[in-house]
Design a protein around this motif. Structure first.
Motif, PDB file in Angstrom:
ATOM      1  N   ARG A  65       9.804 -60.455 -32.235  1.00 52.79           N
ATOM      2  CA  ARG A  65       8.892 -59.570 -32.960  1.00 52.79           C
ATOM      3  C   ARG A  65       7.712 -59.170 -32.068  1.00 52.79           C
ATOM      4  NH1 ARG A  65       6.881 -62.190 -38.115  1.00 52.79           N
ATOM      5  NH2 ARG A  65       8.773 -63.285 -37.596  1.00 52.79           N
ATOM      6  N   GLY A  66       7.207 -60.129 -31.294  1.00 55.24           N
ATOM      7  CA  GLY A  66       6.107 -59.837 -30.373  1.00 55.24           C
ATOM      8  C   GLY A  66       6.515 -58.840 -29.308  1.00 55.24           C
ATOM      9  N   ILE A  67       7.715 -58.992 -28.796  1.00 56.16           N
ATOM     10  CA  ILE A  67       8.222 -58.060 -27.786  1.00 56.16           C
ATOM     11  C   ILE A  67       8.353 -56.666 -28.380  1.00 56.16           C
ATOM     12  CG2 ILE A  67      10.265 -57.461 -26.406  1.00 56.16           C
ATOM     13  CD1 ILE A  67      10.607 -60.529 -25.948  1.00 56.16           C
ATOM     14  N   GLU A  68       8.892 -56.573 -29.599  1.00 58.44           N
ATOM     15  CA  GLU A  68       9.034 -55.271 -30.267  1.00 58.44           C
ATOM     16  C   GLU A  68       7.673 -54.613 -30.496  1.00 58.44           C
ATOM     17  OE1 GLU A  68      11.297 -55.866 -33.846  1.00 58.44           O
ATOM     18  OE2 GLU A  68      13.051 -56.561 -32.722  1.00 58.44           O
ATOM     19  N   GLN A  69       6.686 -55.408 -30.888  1.00 57.18           N
ATOM     20  CA  GLN A  69       5.343 -54.853 -31.092  1.00 57.18           C
ATOM     21  C   GLN A  69       4.770 -54.352 -29.776  1.00 57.18           C
ATOM     22  OE1 GLN A  69       3.198 -58.050 -32.962  1.00 57.18           O
ATOM     23  NE2 GLN A  69       3.790 -57.413 -35.012  1.00 57.18           N
ATOM     24  N   GLY A  70       4.968 -55.101 -28.705  1.00 57.50           N
ATOM     25  CA  GLY A  70       4.470 -54.685 -27.394  1.00 57.50           C
ATOM     26  C   GLY A  70       5.121 -53.395 -26.924  1.00 57.50           C
ATOM     27  N   ILE A  71       6.411 -53.284 -27.141  1.00 56.40           N
ATOM     28  CA  ILE A  71       7.115 -52.057 -26.766  1.00 56.40           C
ATOM     29  C   ILE A  71       6.592 -50.877 -27.583  1.00 56.40           C
ATOM     30  CG2 ILE A  71       9.367 -50.889 -26.870  1.00 56.40           C
ATOM     31  CD1 ILE A  71      10.607 -53.640 -26.115  1.00 56.40           C
ATOM     32  N   GLY A  72       6.377 -51.097 -28.875  1.00 55.57           N
ATOM     33  CA  GLY A  72       5.836 -50.038 -29.736  1.00 55.57           C
ATOM     34  C   GLY A  72       4.460 -49.591 -29.284  1.00 55.57           C
ATOM     35  N   GLN A  73       3.608 -50.549 -28.918  1.00 51.64           N
ATOM     36  CA  GLN A  73       2.269 -50.206 -28.438  1.00 51.64           C
ATOM     37  C   GLN A  73       2.351 -49.428 -27.131  1.00 51.64           C
ATOM     38  OE1 GLN A  73       0.433 -54.070 -28.260  1.00 51.64           O
ATOM     39  NE2 GLN A  73      -0.250 -53.984 -30.383  1.00 51.64           N
ATOM     40  N   GLY A  74       3.244 -49.825 -26.254  1.00 49.73           N
ATOM     41  CA  GLY A  74       3.413 -49.118 -24.985  1.00 49.73           C
ATOM     42  C   GLY A  74       3.880 -47.688 -25.193  1.00 49.73           C
ATOM     43  N   ARG A  75       4.788 -47.502 -26.115  1.00 53.63           N
ATOM     44  CA  ARG A  75       5.278 -46.150 -26.419  1.00 53.63           C
ATOM     45  C   ARG A  75       4.158 -45.286 -26.988  1.00 53.63           C
ATOM     46  NH1 ARG A  75      11.060 -47.899 -28.985  1.00 53.63           N
ATOM     47  NH2 ARG A  75      12.141 -48.127 -26.988  1.00 53.63           N
ATOM     48  N   ARG A  76       3.342 -45.873 -27.854  1.00 49.72           N
ATOM     49  CA  ARG A  76       2.232 -45.108 -28.429  1.00 49.72           C
ATOM     50  C   ARG A  76       1.240 -44.719 -27.346  1.00 49.72           C
ATOM     51  NH1 ARG A  76      -2.342 -46.311 -32.906  1.00 49.72           N
ATOM     52  NH2 ARG A  76      -2.723 -44.119 -33.359  1.00 49.72           N
ATOM     53  N   GLU A  77       0.931 -45.634 -26.440  1.00 47.06           N
ATOM     54  CA  GLU A  77       0.019 -45.322 -25.339  1.00 47.06           C
ATOM     55  C   GLU A  77       0.579 -44.195 -24.476  1.00 47.06           C
ATOM     56  OE1 GLU A  77      -3.123 -46.221 -24.544  1.00 47.06           O
ATOM     57  OE2 GLU A  77      -3.089 -47.185 -26.503  1.00 47.06           O
ATOM     58  N   GLU A  78       1.878 -44.195 -24.268  1.00 43.97           N
ATOM     59  CA  GLU A  78       2.507 -43.126 -23.480  1.00 43.97           C
ATOM     60  C   GLU A  78       2.402 -41.794 -24.206  1.00 43.97           C
ATOM     61  OE1 GLU A  78       4.135 -41.233 -20.356  1.00 43.97           O
ATOM     62  OE2 GLU A  78       3.531 -43.335 -20.418  1.00 43.97           O
ATOM     63  N   ARG A  79       2.608 -41.795 -25.544  1.00 43.57           N
ATOM     64  CA  ARG A  79       2.465 -40.554 -26.327  1.00 43.57           C
ATOM     65  C   ARG A  79       1.044 -40.023 -26.231  1.00 43.57           C
ATOM     66  NH1 ARG A  79       5.329 -43.402 -30.362  1.00 43.57           N
ATOM     67  NH2 ARG A  79       3.396 -43.680 -31.544  1.00 43.57           N
ATOM     68  N   ILE A  80       0.073 -40.900 -26.341  1.00 47.18           N
ATOM     69  CA  ILE A  80      -1.330 -40.485 -26.276  1.00 47.18           C
ATOM     70  C   ILE A  80      -1.656 -39.954 -24.887  1.00 47.18           C
ATOM     71  CG2 ILE A  80      -3.712 -41.326 -26.370  1.00 47.18           C
ATOM     72  CD1 ILE A  80      -2.720 -43.195 -28.687  1.00 47.18           C
ATOM     73  N   SER A  81      -1.149 -40.615 -23.858  1.00 43.20           N
ATOM     74  CA  SER A  81      -1.361 -40.146 -22.491  1.00 43.20           C
ATOM     75  C   SER A  81      -0.752 -38.757 -22.289  1.00 43.20           C
ATOM     76  CB  SER A  81      -0.747 -41.145 -21.506  1.00 43.20           C
ATOM     77  OG  SER A  81      -0.867 -40.691 -20.196  1.00 43.20           O
ATOM     78  N   THR A  82       0.414 -38.547 -22.855  1.00 41.28           N
ATOM     79  CA  THR A  82       1.067 -37.233 -22.774  1.00 41.28           C
ATOM     80  C   THR A  82       0.222 -36.185 -23.484  1.00 41.28           C
ATOM     81  OG1 THR A  82       3.260 -38.236 -22.672  1.00 41.28           O
ATOM     82  CG2 THR A  82       3.148 -35.934 -23.416  1.00 41.28           C
TER      83      THR A  82
END
Length: 65
Positions: free
Chosen positions: A11-28
């Motif tokens: 679950r922690g890994i999934e949350q980390g991946i989700g946060q990373g994806r969101r940061e990438e969307r915001i950066s884009t």
């Protein structure tokens, strides 16, 4: 107990991946707005949420100051 700890870890890994994806969307979005993209285009083309757009605009204003 081993299964419980494994589930918590996954679950922690999934949350980390989700946060990373969101940061990438915001950066884009920040890059998109730097290149004169509009909010309407971001919503339509990038399927961006209002919250992500707000964060991207705030980050862009900090960069431009």
């Amino acid at each position: 107990m081993c299964n419980l700890s494994q589930g918590i870890k996954e679950r922690g890994i999934e949350q980390g991946i989700g946060q990373g994806r969101r940061e990438e969307r915001i950066s884009t979005l920040v890059t998109f707005f730097k290149n004169d993209g509009t909010v309407a285009a971001a919503k339509q083309m990038l399927n961006s949420s209002d919250e992500d757009i707000k964060i991207a605009k705030e980050r862009l204003s900090m960069i431009e100051e």
